[in-house]
Write an enzyme that holds these catalytic residues in place. Structure first.
Site, PDB file in Angstrom:
ATOM      1  N   CYS A  32       0.843  -1.191   0.000  1.00 47.59           N
ATOM      2  CA  CYS A  32       0.000   0.000   0.000  1.00 47.59           C
ATOM      3  C   CYS A  32       0.881   1.244   0.000  1.00 47.59           C
ATOM      4  O   CYS A  32       1.957   1.263   0.599  1.00 47.59           O
ATOM      5  CB  CYS A  32      -0.949   0.009   1.189  1.00 47.59           C
ATOM      6  SG  CYS A  32      -0.201   0.506   2.744  1.00 47.59           S
ATOM      7  N   GLU A  33       0.403   2.262  -0.680  1.00 48.62           N
ATOM      8  CA  GLU A  33       1.205   3.466  -0.809  1.00 48.62           C
ATOM      9  C   GLU A  33       1.121   4.353   0.436  1.00 48.62           C
ATOM     10  O   GLU A  33       1.867   5.317   0.562  1.00 48.62           O
ATOM     11  CB  GLU A  33       0.802   4.262  -2.055  1.00 48.62           C
ATOM     12  CG  GLU A  33      -0.577   4.882  -1.995  1.00 48.62           C
ATOM     13  CD  GLU A  33      -0.941   5.553  -3.312  1.00 48.62           C
ATOM     14  OE1 GLU A  33      -0.320   5.227  -4.339  1.00 48.62           O
ATOM     15  OE2 GLU A  33      -1.843   6.404  -3.302  1.00 48.62           O
ATOM     16  N   HIS A  34       0.242   4.020   1.361  1.00 51.31           N
ATOM     17  CA  HIS A  34       0.103   4.845   2.563  1.00 51.31           C
ATOM     18  C   HIS A  34       1.038   4.412   3.680  1.00 51.31           C
ATOM     19  O   HIS A  34       1.445   5.226   4.501  1.00 51.31           O
ATOM     20  CB  HIS A  34      -1.345   4.814   3.055  1.00 51.31           C
ATOM     21  CG  HIS A  34      -2.317   5.313   2.039  1.00 51.31           C
ATOM     22  ND1 HIS A  34      -3.493   4.661   1.725  1.00 51.31           N
ATOM     23  CD2 HIS A  34      -2.251   6.400   1.227  1.00 51.31           C
ATOM     24  CE1 HIS A  34      -4.123   5.334   0.774  1.00 51.31           C
ATOM     25  NE2 HIS A  34      -3.398   6.386   0.452  1.00 51.31           N
ATOM     26  N   HIS A  35       1.334   3.102   3.766  1.00 45.77           N
ATOM     27  CA  HIS A  35       2.186   2.592   4.850  1.00 45.77           C
ATOM     28  C   HIS A  35       3.329   1.722   4.338  1.00 45.77           C
ATOM     29  O   HIS A  35       4.128   1.233   5.120  1.00 45.77           O
ATOM     30  CB  HIS A  35       1.351   1.758   5.825  1.00 45.77           C
ATOM     31  CG  HIS A  35       0.113   2.447   6.330  1.00 45.77           C
ATOM     32  ND1 HIS A  35      -1.098   2.377   5.677  1.00 45.77           N
ATOM     33  CD2 HIS A  35      -0.073   3.233   7.415  1.00 45.77           C
ATOM     34  CE1 HIS A  35      -1.999   3.092   6.344  1.00 45.77           C
ATOM     35  NE2 HIS A  35      -1.410   3.623   7.400  1.00 45.77           N
ATOM     36  N   GLN A  76      -5.732  -0.465  -3.579  1.00 44.28           N
ATOM     37  CA  GLN A  76      -6.333  -1.611  -4.268  1.00 44.28           C
ATOM     38  C   GLN A  76      -7.269  -1.184  -5.401  1.00 44.28           C
ATOM     39  O   GLN A  76      -7.335  -1.835  -6.446  1.00 44.28           O
ATOM     40  CB  GLN A  76      -7.083  -2.491  -3.250  1.00 44.28           C
ATOM     41  CG  GLN A  76      -7.605  -3.786  -3.868  1.00 44.28           C
ATOM     42  CD  GLN A  76      -8.250  -4.702  -2.853  1.00 44.28           C
ATOM     43  OE1 GLN A  76      -7.830  -4.767  -1.706  1.00 44.28           O
ATOM     44  NE2 GLN A  76      -9.281  -5.414  -3.274  1.00 44.28           N
ATOM     45  N   HIS A 126      -5.105  -6.422   3.806  1.00 42.86           N
ATOM     46  CA  HIS A 126      -4.183  -5.292   3.944  1.00 42.86           C
ATOM     47  C   HIS A 126      -3.536  -5.333   5.319  1.00 42.86           C
ATOM     48  O   HIS A 126      -4.219  -5.172   6.323  1.00 42.86           O
ATOM     49  CB  HIS A 126      -4.933  -3.966   3.755  1.00 42.86           C
ATOM     50  CG  HIS A 126      -5.434  -3.760   2.364  1.00 42.86           C
ATOM     51  ND1 HIS A 126      -4.967  -2.759   1.557  1.00 42.86           N
ATOM     52  CD2 HIS A 126      -6.349  -4.439   1.638  1.00 42.86           C
ATOM     53  CE1 HIS A 126      -5.572  -2.823   0.371  1.00 42.86           C
ATOM     54  NE2 HIS A 126      -6.422  -3.834   0.399  1.00 42.86           N
ATOM     55  N   CYS A 128      -1.756  -3.206   6.794  1.00 46.13           N
ATOM     56  CA  CYS A 128      -1.871  -1.955   7.557  1.00 46.13           C
ATOM     57  C   CYS A 128      -3.202  -1.860   8.287  1.00 46.13           C
ATOM     58  O   CYS A 128      -3.293  -1.253   9.352  1.00 46.13           O
ATOM     59  CB  CYS A 128      -1.683  -0.738   6.637  1.00 46.13           C
ATOM     60  SG  CYS A 128      -2.873  -0.622   5.309  1.00 46.13           S
TER      61      CYS A 128
HETATM   62 ZN   LIG Z   1      -1.873   1.084   4.150  1.00 43.86          ZN
END
Ligand SMILES: [Zn+2]
Length: 199
Positions: free
Chosen positions: A91-94, A132, A160, A162
């Site tokens: 994931c690009e956030h975490h 996703q 996920h 995260c």
């Molecule tokens: Zn994430």
């Protein structure tokens, strides 16, 4: 202020790896109280190599993978579906793992690709930093743009890390996304067939 280093644009894998190793060594110094211990000695090199693989999709062009062959294609106008293609992304956030499966289908209109290419296509986009929903759309659009099929259907079912291991903590939660194009989107029979085959 120094200019940010454009890592993805570095000309050699070597320069890129060296810079990643430096970052991961610093990362270990910050998070690990005993960052000097033997078990971590090679970790920055390993991480640099692993992240090279996990982001290898940026250097790949879906159009190359989806080169078509015409032999016999004119006889194929039924849905072609490959189920349970493994998805390993981040994931690009975490930068946390996204793990799951993809079901990828298309209805040819004169152009077909080898079935293994559908799994490779999933990999090209999975090996980038993702959400996703975008991953699902990119797979569908690449098929749509390169094969001009009658329809495309893509479903992703992923876990996920995260979400499961931190924050709101929803262990085992499955995120399901779909991207439908052409007749799979517009024609109820076609959509029903796709969903039935994915069940
Ligand atoms: Zn994430």
């Amino acid at each position: 202020m120094t200019e940010p280093v454009q890592l993805h644009a570095m000309t050699t894998d070597d320069a890129r790896n060296k810079e990643l190793e430096r970052l991961f060594r610093r990362f270990l110094e910050i998070v690990e109280p005993e960052s000097g211990r033997q078990g971590l000695a090679e970790t920055p090199q390993r991480m640099a190599k692993a992240w090279g693989e996990w982001t290898a999709g940026y250097a790949e062009d879906p159009a190359d993978i989806l080169k078509t062959f015409d032999d016999g294609a004119e006889n194929v106008d039924e849905m072609v579906l490959v189920r349970d293609i493994p998805v390993y992304s981040h994931c690009e956030h975490h930068l946390a793992p996204i793990i799951g499966v993809a079901h990828v289908a298309y209805i040819p209109s004169g152009k077909i690709v080898g079935l293994s290419k559908l799994a490779r296509l999933v990999n090209v986009y999975a090996r980038r930093l993702q959400v996703q929903e975008r991953l699902t759309n990119q797979i569908a659009d690449a098929l749509n743009d390169n094969l001009s099929p009658l329809g495309v259907g893509v479903i992703l079912k992923c876990r996920h890390m995260c979400m499961e291991s931190r924050g709101i903590r929803t262990p085992g939660a499955l995120t399901v996304t779909s991207a439908l194009r052409g007749c799979v989107k517009d024609e109820p029979d076609c959509r029903a067939e796709f969903l039935e085959l994915c069940r």
